[in-house]
Design a protein around this motif. Structure first.
Motif, mmCIF file in Angstrom:
data_model
loop_
_atom_site.group_PDB
_atom_site.id
_atom_site.type_symbol
_atom_site.label_atom_id
_atom_site.label_comp_id
_atom_site.label_asym_id
_atom_site.label_seq_id
_atom_site.Cartn_x
_atom_site.Cartn_y
_atom_site.Cartn_z
ATOM 1 N N CYS A 42 3.731 -2.010 3.369
ATOM 2 C CA CYS A 42 4.457 -0.968 4.101
ATOM 3 C C CYS A 42 5.765 -1.570 4.610
ATOM 4 O O CYS A 42 5.953 -1.799 5.802
ATOM 5 N N SER A 43 6.650 -1.817 3.682
ATOM 6 C CA SER A 43 7.855 -2.590 3.979
ATOM 7 C C SER A 43 8.940 -1.802 4.705
ATOM 8 O O SER A 43 9.938 -2.384 5.131
ATOM 9 N N LEU A 77 5.419 -1.825 15.101
ATOM 10 C CA LEU A 77 5.520 -0.381 15.291
ATOM 11 C C LEU A 77 4.393 0.336 14.569
ATOM 12 O O LEU A 77 3.787 1.272 15.110
ATOM 13 N N LEU A 78 4.098 -0.104 13.377
ATOM 14 C CA LEU A 78 3.010 0.486 12.603
ATOM 15 C C LEU A 78 1.678 0.354 13.347
ATOM 16 O O LEU A 78 0.908 1.314 13.443
ATOM 17 N N SER A 79 1.429 -0.821 13.899
ATOM 18 C CA SER A 79 0.191 -1.046 14.645
ATOM 19 C C SER A 79 0.118 -0.168 15.886
ATOM 20 O O SER A 79 -0.940 0.388 16.209
ATOM 21 N N ALA A 80 1.244 -0.024 16.589
ATOM 22 C CA ALA A 80 1.270 0.799 17.803
ATOM 23 C C ALA A 80 1.031 2.268 17.472
ATOM 24 O O ALA A 80 0.322 2.980 18.197
ATOM 25 N N VAL A 81 1.613 2.737 16.374
ATOM 26 C CA VAL A 81 1.445 4.132 15.972
ATOM 27 C C VAL A 81 -0.010 4.419 15.615
ATOM 28 O O VAL A 81 -0.570 5.461 16.001
ATOM 29 N N ILE A 82 -0.637 3.496 14.894
ATOM 30 C CA ILE A 82 -2.046 3.673 14.540
ATOM 31 C C ILE A 82 -2.928 3.630 15.795
ATOM 32 O O ILE A 82 -3.849 4.440 15.956
ATOM 33 N N ALA A 83 -2.631 2.694 16.705
ATOM 34 C CA ALA A 83 -3.407 2.577 17.941
ATOM 35 C C ALA A 83 -3.302 3.853 18.773
ATOM 36 O O ALA A 83 -4.294 4.322 19.339
ATOM 37 N N LEU A 84 -2.110 4.439 18.849
ATOM 38 C CA LEU A 84 -1.923 5.677 19.614
ATOM 39 C C LEU A 84 -2.766 6.809 19.045
ATOM 40 O O LEU A 84 -3.359 7.596 19.791
ATOM 41 N N ASN A 138 -3.799 2.243 4.050
ATOM 42 C CA ASN A 138 -2.691 1.309 4.284
ATOM 43 C C ASN A 138 -2.789 0.049 3.427
ATOM 44 O O ASN A 138 -1.816 -0.712 3.328
ATOM 45 N N LEU A 139 -3.947 -0.168 2.813
ATOM 46 C CA LEU A 139 -4.107 -1.329 1.948
ATOM 47 C C LEU A 139 -3.382 -1.143 0.614
ATOM 48 O O LEU A 139 -3.112 -2.123 -0.078
ATOM 49 N N ALA A 140 -3.088 0.102 0.279
ATOM 50 C CA ALA A 140 -2.382 0.385 -0.974
ATOM 51 C C ALA A 140 -0.878 0.261 -0.752
ATOM 52 O O ALA A 140 -0.385 0.526 0.352
ATOM 53 N N PRO A 141 -0.130 -0.136 -1.756
ATOM 54 C CA PRO A 141 1.336 -0.220 -1.605
ATOM 55 C C PRO A 141 1.924 1.133 -1.206
ATOM 56 O O PRO A 141 1.688 2.143 -1.864
ATOM 57 N N GLY A 142 2.661 1.156 -0.104
ATOM 58 C CA GLY A 142 3.230 2.403 0.397
ATOM 59 C C GLY A 142 2.213 3.347 0.988
ATOM 60 O O GLY A 142 2.530 4.508 1.273
ATOM 61 N N GLY A 143 0.994 2.866 1.195
ATOM 62 C CA GLY A 143 -0.072 3.739 1.687
ATOM 63 C C GLY A 143 0.155 4.279 3.078
ATOM 64 O O GLY A 143 -0.343 5.349 3.430
ATOM 65 N N CYS A 144 0.940 3.555 3.905
ATOM 66 C CA CYS A 144 1.170 4.010 5.280
ATOM 67 C C CYS A 144 1.915 5.350 5.309
ATOM 68 O O CYS A 144 1.776 6.119 6.260
ATOM 69 N N ALA A 145 2.704 5.628 4.276
ATOM 70 C CA ALA A 145 3.439 6.888 4.219
ATOM 71 C C ALA A 145 2.495 8.073 4.071
ATOM 72 O O ALA A 145 2.853 9.211 4.410
ATOM 73 N N VAL A 146 1.296 7.809 3.576
ATOM 74 C CA VAL A 146 0.281 8.852 3.426
ATOM 75 C C VAL A 146 -0.780 8.740 4.521
ATOM 76 O O VAL A 146 -1.186 9.741 5.122
ATOM 77 N N GLY A 147 -1.220 7.512 4.786
ATOM 78 C CA GLY A 147 -2.323 7.292 5.711
ATOM 79 C C GLY A 147 -2.004 7.689 7.139
ATOM 80 O O GLY A 147 -2.835 8.307 7.822
ATOM 81 N N ILE A 148 -0.804 7.358 7.625
ATOM 82 C CA ILE A 148 -0.459 7.655 9.023
ATOM 83 C C ILE A 148 -0.336 9.158 9.272
ATOM 84 O O ILE A 148 -0.888 9.665 10.257
ATOM 85 N N PRO A 149 0.365 9.923 8.421
ATOM 86 C CA PRO A 149 0.375 11.379 8.629
ATOM 87 C C PRO A 149 -1.029 11.992 8.611
ATOM 88 O O PRO A 149 -1.335 12.882 9.419
#
Length: 227
Positions: free
Chosen positions: A129-130, A136-143, A185-196
């Motif tokens: 998730c470059s 920031l990614l960790s904080a967003v997931i924690a929230l 999030n383990l997949a390349p670019g997965g955070c763009a899908v997983g977080i929403p």
């Protein structure tokens, strides 16, 4: 009674935070024996998440039984001083405090290992998730998890009290879904899908909690405030 209610809310929040922190530390100690996982295998992470959710949901039921004892103690005290028993809104506030403690414990456990590198001169990015800084990614997931855990406790307590199967099953199902979504999030670019999707789950939890509270308050109109 108002003072006792406020004390109960504070104590419940602190006790819940400590209880869930201890449970998460115990779980991490058990799973430490199986680390490190094969970075190319997904199933160990899935088993870890499922076992953690199962343990935490069992602990949630135990926590509710403690809450019921607290409720009985406050009602007994109210009888001695000729005051009304806990209102429905009071019970929901205490449940909300317990959920907040669960959420805070999860956020602390999730982010405490990041504190030392977070004070460095620069930030970090991960290859999967470059586009988003790792902190920031960790904080967003924690929230998102704080929101889910906080309001899930209200839903679960209502389900236990009413014997409502929808509410009782809704919470562990949402918990499993939220946990599994972190694996995206383990997949390349997965955070763009997983977080929403994770925040969609949090919003769904909020909506279900709001509808449940509205239904209960409609069925049981709020009585006059504590004196």
């Amino acid at each position: 009674m108002l003072f006792l209610l406020l004390c109960s809310i504070v104590i419940t929040t602190i006790f819940s935070t400590l209880l869930w922190l201890i449970s998460l530390i115990a779980l991490s100690g058990i799973w430490r024996a199986f680390l490190p996982f094969n970075p190319t295998a997904v199933w160990p992470y899935a088993i870890l998440i499922l076992s953690s959710v199962a343990f935490q949901e069992a602990l949630r039921l135990f926590f509710w039984k403690i809450f019921k004892r607290l409720e009985d103690m406050l009602d007994a005290f109210a009888d001695r001083v000729s005051k009304p028993h806990l209102f429905l809104t009071d019970k929901m506030l205490i449940a909300l405090a317990g959920g907040l403690g669960h959420g805070v414990a999860h956020a602390v456990f999730f982010c405490i290992s990041l504190l030392t590198p977070a004070f460095g001169p620069a930030t970090y990015f991960v290859d999967k998730c470059s586009k988003i800084p790792f902190f920031l990614l960790s904080a967003v997931i924690a929230l998102a998890f704080v929101t889910i855990h906080t309001f899930s406790m209200v839903i679960a307590f209502n389900g236990y009290a009413e014997g409502n199967k929808v509410d009782r099953y809704f919470v562990p199902i949402v918990h499993v879904i939220a946990g599994m979504l972190t694996m995206v999030n383990l997949a390349p670019g997965g955070c763009a899908v997983g977080i929403p999707l994770l925040y969609f789950t949090a919003i769904l939890t909020l909506i279900h909690c709001g509808r449940m509270v509205w239904r209960r308050l409609t069925e049981n109109p709020i009585r006059p405030s504590h004196s």
